[in-house]
Scaffold this active site. Structure first.
Site, PDB file in Angstrom:
ATOM      1  CG  ASN A  65     -10.346 -33.087 -30.031  1.00  0.00           C
ATOM      2  OD1 ASN A  65     -10.146 -32.274 -29.136  1.00  0.00           O
ATOM      3  ND2 ASN A  65     -10.921 -34.265 -29.815  1.00  0.00           N
ATOM      4  CD1 TRP A  66      -7.910 -30.123 -28.389  1.00  0.00           C
ATOM      5  CD2 TRP A  66      -6.987 -28.224 -29.078  1.00  0.00           C
ATOM      6  NE1 TRP A  66      -6.556 -30.275 -28.326  1.00  0.00           N
ATOM      7  CE2 TRP A  66      -5.959 -29.120 -28.737  1.00  0.00           C
ATOM      8  CE3 TRP A  66      -6.637 -26.946 -29.536  1.00  0.00           C
ATOM      9  CZ2 TRP A  66      -4.615 -28.793 -28.844  1.00  0.00           C
ATOM     10  CZ3 TRP A  66      -5.300 -26.624 -29.646  1.00  0.00           C
ATOM     11  CH2 TRP A  66      -4.302 -27.542 -29.303  1.00  0.00           C
ATOM     12  NE  ARG A  71      -7.557 -25.876 -25.859  1.00  0.00           N
ATOM     13  CZ  ARG A  71      -7.135 -27.086 -25.510  1.00  0.00           C
ATOM     14  NH1 ARG A  71      -5.853 -27.366 -25.506  1.00  0.00           N
ATOM     15  NH2 ARG A  71      -7.986 -28.029 -25.176  1.00  0.00           N
ATOM     16  CG  ASN A  79     -19.089 -33.440 -23.029  1.00  0.00           C
ATOM     17  OD1 ASN A  79     -17.947 -33.040 -23.161  1.00  0.00           O
ATOM     18  ND2 ASN A  79     -19.568 -33.855 -21.870  1.00  0.00           N
ATOM     19  N   GLY A  97     -13.898 -29.083 -17.787  1.00  0.00           N
ATOM     20  CA  GLY A  97     -14.182 -30.084 -16.756  1.00  0.00           C
ATOM     21  C   GLY A  97     -15.336 -30.979 -17.154  1.00  0.00           C
ATOM     22  CB  THR A 157     -16.881 -22.322 -22.658  1.00  0.00           C
ATOM     23  OG1 THR A 157     -16.507 -22.129 -21.279  1.00  0.00           O
ATOM     24  CG2 THR A 157     -18.387 -22.214 -22.753  1.00  0.00           C
ATOM     25  CG  ASP A 173     -16.240 -36.453 -24.916  1.00  0.00           C
ATOM     26  OD1 ASP A 173     -16.632 -35.342 -24.524  1.00  0.00           O
ATOM     27  OD2 ASP A 173     -15.062 -36.833 -24.809  1.00  0.00           O
TER      28      ASP A 173
END
Lengths: 518, 265
Positions: free
Chosen positions: A375-376, A117, A246, A177, A227, A289
């Site tokens: 999403n992110w 990121r 999640n 992960g 995170t 998720d």
């Protein structure tokens, strides 16, 4: 109403100026730039300045192979230099020309290489996380490594993808992960030495009332909550705000009955001590998720005639929340796309999941799908319009349970996706209602970040490889450039020598556009 | 949060770690993943699971460990989960597990190095299976609906466009997997292009975004228009009706109809 412009460690609380010095540009996460040289009157004069197509083939990946190049990071721009990443790689390039200044390569020991990121910058140091669980400090001038320190355990299948952020002299790191059942956390490291200062786990302390949201200490200590996305930060309150991912096992939740704190939460953490101040849980006992990691955007406003310090999140589960960021009190909760998984909200205003819409042995038809309504990729908030902008999706899938045993591990199920349609949702932060919705005409959705500017422009990507500018007040499409792929990061803007640049990543290429005033 | 990633291992190097050799007394294979496209969970250098050794290891585990650690090594109230154990995850060919068995109370101390090594293959196999269990498993049975209710639903809601003796005759022979049938019922694939009319010209939609629209006309010509507020664009997507139905179906409807479609042999 806004907080005063407060410069801290090169990153301001709110409003990005001439540079883009951190993942979100400032601590607020608004991704709103005060630059207005480029505006609706001259957008059609925006021209291509340069492109950068990093070629990691010249720089082998650790382990002997090469990584698929997708630029997911938000570039950082400081003192005329732009820093961009893919996993194991950092480039410093001239922000005027895109010419390489230096290129750092990390020799990897493993981990998922799904994306990086970006970097953090403080004074003469660049910080980056690596897929094999290291925080690496580089010399700003030449990219030489200063030190590295381990931030997670690769053997437990952790990895690192998030951009660190710098708060005072703390470097805040996150972890990734979800293959095995491991707990998420953030850490604070001394910016000069890398020494660990504190770690906050995304689970309660055993014996506390919140621990009763898990059936056992063992389930809790292996309960996930990664995170994935950088925090935002309020310097006056000295609080970090982040979302957690999640719970684990991801889909088969029958071995973790309860709401599973502090997974799927928006949390406020003291930046000096790592102590939890409050939490709010968008997805209690999630089995889809739906990481609640979308950037918690900070802004100030009035509620019932009283000024409040607020926070907003367009969460992956399709719900939009405005919270009081001092206390965590929910001010607004609403759907920003239609969903079908809740039975209402609880006393705190948190959605109550419908057990029938959890994964089933024969399947349950659920919206949103696993990819989520968001999403992110980062949203944007414009203080001019009071709207939060999300490049959203309305998508369906069938959730299947594979493991119906007493103690599933890992995932134990999955979804199979179907139809999806994408749109930009402009959400009114005063009401929670969608003020306007701009549907992408061809159907399909895209994971692209957002940028709004004082030039009354809203930038993002569409699902047909266009980089587009919309009118932030109405959603009307104003401008586009066809790229070689869909937008894959959050666009940024900066100003150099009187010219305003817009930079966006799409697949393996970074594109810089410029408006020159002379 | 994630992805389906492609993983390929190009090279398998034979390595013998000094510590592993000391613990197990044999030189065994440790995989070095090469040519990683997306990487993989965990370290690149890891113990390659030997299925034959894992089978032998399962027998050792079943004889000495299963009562406390459980049939699948997920732990019991008596003993911890070994799939989640940092020691087992760190272990290579018994270099951690071997000494631990000798050190820990109430454990089998006199296992041979070969037995310990075999058992690590069994445990690593359990770990790898867990880390991959989102994808390879299939749901056991999606044919849980009521056949008559499915037929009734079909006859009342679907026959305007579909026929059990026409387009859907023998559908379950064409789509023999019931899970695929369920997916295709809910989310049918596009078999024909979207029909579009632009400025009075009708054809197959090639592409549309906010800025241009392209059609292929009956003459085989591809025409593109710049979109303006004045340009009339009309799309006729037959899949739109199916997409709208997703807000209407109950899960019971879904299962009943799938059960009925499966009967159309």
């Amino acid at each position: 109403m806004r907080l005063s412009f407060l410069l801290l460690a090169g990153v301001a609380y709110a409003q990005v100026g001439a540079e883009w010095p951190s993942y979100n540009g400032d601590y607020s996460g608004q991704r709103y730039s005060a630059l207005n040289k480029l505006n609706q009157s001259n957008i059609h004069s925006l021209s291509l300045a340069w492109t950068l197509r990093p070629n990691p083939g010249r720089a082998p990946q650790g382990g002997g192979g090469t990584t698929a190049v997708t630029i997911k990071g938000t570039p950082v721009v400081v003192n005329g230099v732009l820093y961009t990443t893919i996993p194991d790689h950092v480039w410093a390039v001239d922000a005027r020309s895109g010419r390489e200044i230096w290129h750092f390569v990390w020799q990897s020991k493993g981990g998922w290489h799904i994306g990086n990121r970006g970097v953090a910058v403080l004074r003469d140091t660049v910080y980056v996380e690596t897929p094999d669980c290291f925080l690496v400090a580089l010399n700003l001038a030449d990219g030489k490594e200063k030190w590295h320190t381990e931030i997670c355990d690769l053997e437990q299948f952790y990895y690192a993808s998030v951009a660190p952020i710098v708060v005072k002299n703390h470097v805040i790191t996150g972890v990734s992960g979800d293959d095995l059942d491991i707990p998420g956390y953030i850490e604070s490291h001394d910016a000069a030495t890398g020494k660990l200062e504190w770690r906050w786990y995304a689970h309660p302390e055993p014996g506390t009332p919140e621990a009763k949201t898990w059936p056992s200490v063992e389930a809790m200590m292996h309960g996930g909550g990664m995170t994935w996305v950088p925090s935002t930060y309020d310097p006056q309150l000295n609080l970090l705000y982040l979302g957690t991912g999640n719970p684990q096992p991801v889909i088969a939740g029958q071995g973790r009955e309860g709401s599973n704190l502090y997974t799927e939460c928006i949390v406020a953490i003291d930046a000096d001590t790592g102590k939890l101040k409050w939490y709010f849980q968008p997805s209690p006992h999630d089995t889809h998720d739906w990481d609640a990691v979308q950037t918690p955007v900070l802004f100030d406003g009035e509620v019932n005639g009283r000024p409040r310090k607020l926070l907003a999140q367009a969460s992956r589960n399709g719900w939009f929340f405005v919270l009081d960021r001092v206390t965590g009190e929910r001010i607004i909760g609403s759907e920003y796309v239609k969903t079908n998984w809740t039975l209402g909200v609880d006393a705190k205003g948190q959605p109550i999941p419908n057990p029938a819409k959890g994964p089933q042995l024969d399947g349950a038809l659920v919206t949103p799908n696993q990819g989520g309504a968001m999403n992110w990729p980062p949203p944007s908030y414009s203080p001019e319009t009071g709207l939060l902008y999300a490049n959203a999706a309305r998508a369906w899938s069938v959730y299947y349970l594979y493991d119906d045993g007493d103690k599933p591990e890992g995932w134990g199920g999955n979804d199979r996706s179907g139809f999806s349609e994408g749109m930009v949702q402009a959400i009114d932060t005063k009401t929670g209602q969608v003020r306007w919705s701009h549907k992408w005409p061809g159907g399909g959705s895209v994971r692209a970040g957002m940028l709004s500017t004082a030039g009354k422009l809203l930038f993002t990507g569409d699902p047909t490889q266009n980089f587009v500018a919309l009118d932030p007040a109405t959603g009307k499409a104003l401008w586009h450039a066809g790229l070689h792929g869909n937008v894959t990061n959050g666009p940024i803007t900066y100003e150099l020598d009187g010219a305003q640049y817009i930079v966006v990543g799409a697949g393996d290429t970074l594109y810089a556009f410029v408006i020159r005033m002379n | 949060m994630r992805r389906v990633a492609s993983v390929r291992f190009l090279t398998v190097a034979v390595q013998c770690w000094a510590r592993a050799r000391a613990a197990v007394g044999v030189c065994a294979r440790v995989v070095v993943g090469g040519g990683l496209v997306w990487g993989q969970a965990g370290p690149t250098v890891r113990q390659d699971v030997d299925p034959a050794a894992a089978l032998r290891g399962r027998a050792v585990y079943t004889q000495f460990c299963v009562n406390c650690h459980g049939a699948l090594a997920k732990g019991t109230e008596e003993a911890p989960d070994l799939i989640r154990s940092p020691l087992v995850l760190r272990d290579r060919l018994g270099n951690e597990l071997g000494p631990a068995l000798k050190r820990l109370p109430n454990h089998k101390r006199d296992l041979t190095n070969a037995q310990v090594g075999d058992m690590t293959h069994f445990l690593k196999e359990q770990i790898e299976n867990t880390a991959k269990n989102r994808n390879p498993v299939r749901p056991p049975n999606v044919l849980t609906g009521n056949l008559d209710a499915g037929r009734a639903y079909f006859n009342s809601k679907c026959t305007a466009c579909h026929s059990a003796t026409g387009d859907l005759a023998g559908v379950s022979r064409r789509i023999p997997d019931a899970v695929d049938l369920q997916q295709r019922f809910l989310f049918p694939r596009r078999t024909k292009p979207v029909q579009a009319t632009v400025a009075g010209v009708t054809g197959d939609l090639v592409r549309i975004d906010d800025f241009t629209v392209s059609l292929k006309t009956g003459a085989g010509e591809t025409r593109t228009w710049t979109r303006t507020d004045a340009l009339q664009v009309a799309l006729n997507d037959p899949l739109k009706a199916h997409q709208d139905l997703l807000d209407v179906y109950t899960d019971a409807d879904m299962h009943n109809v799938v059960r009925y479609l499966e009967s159309l042999k």
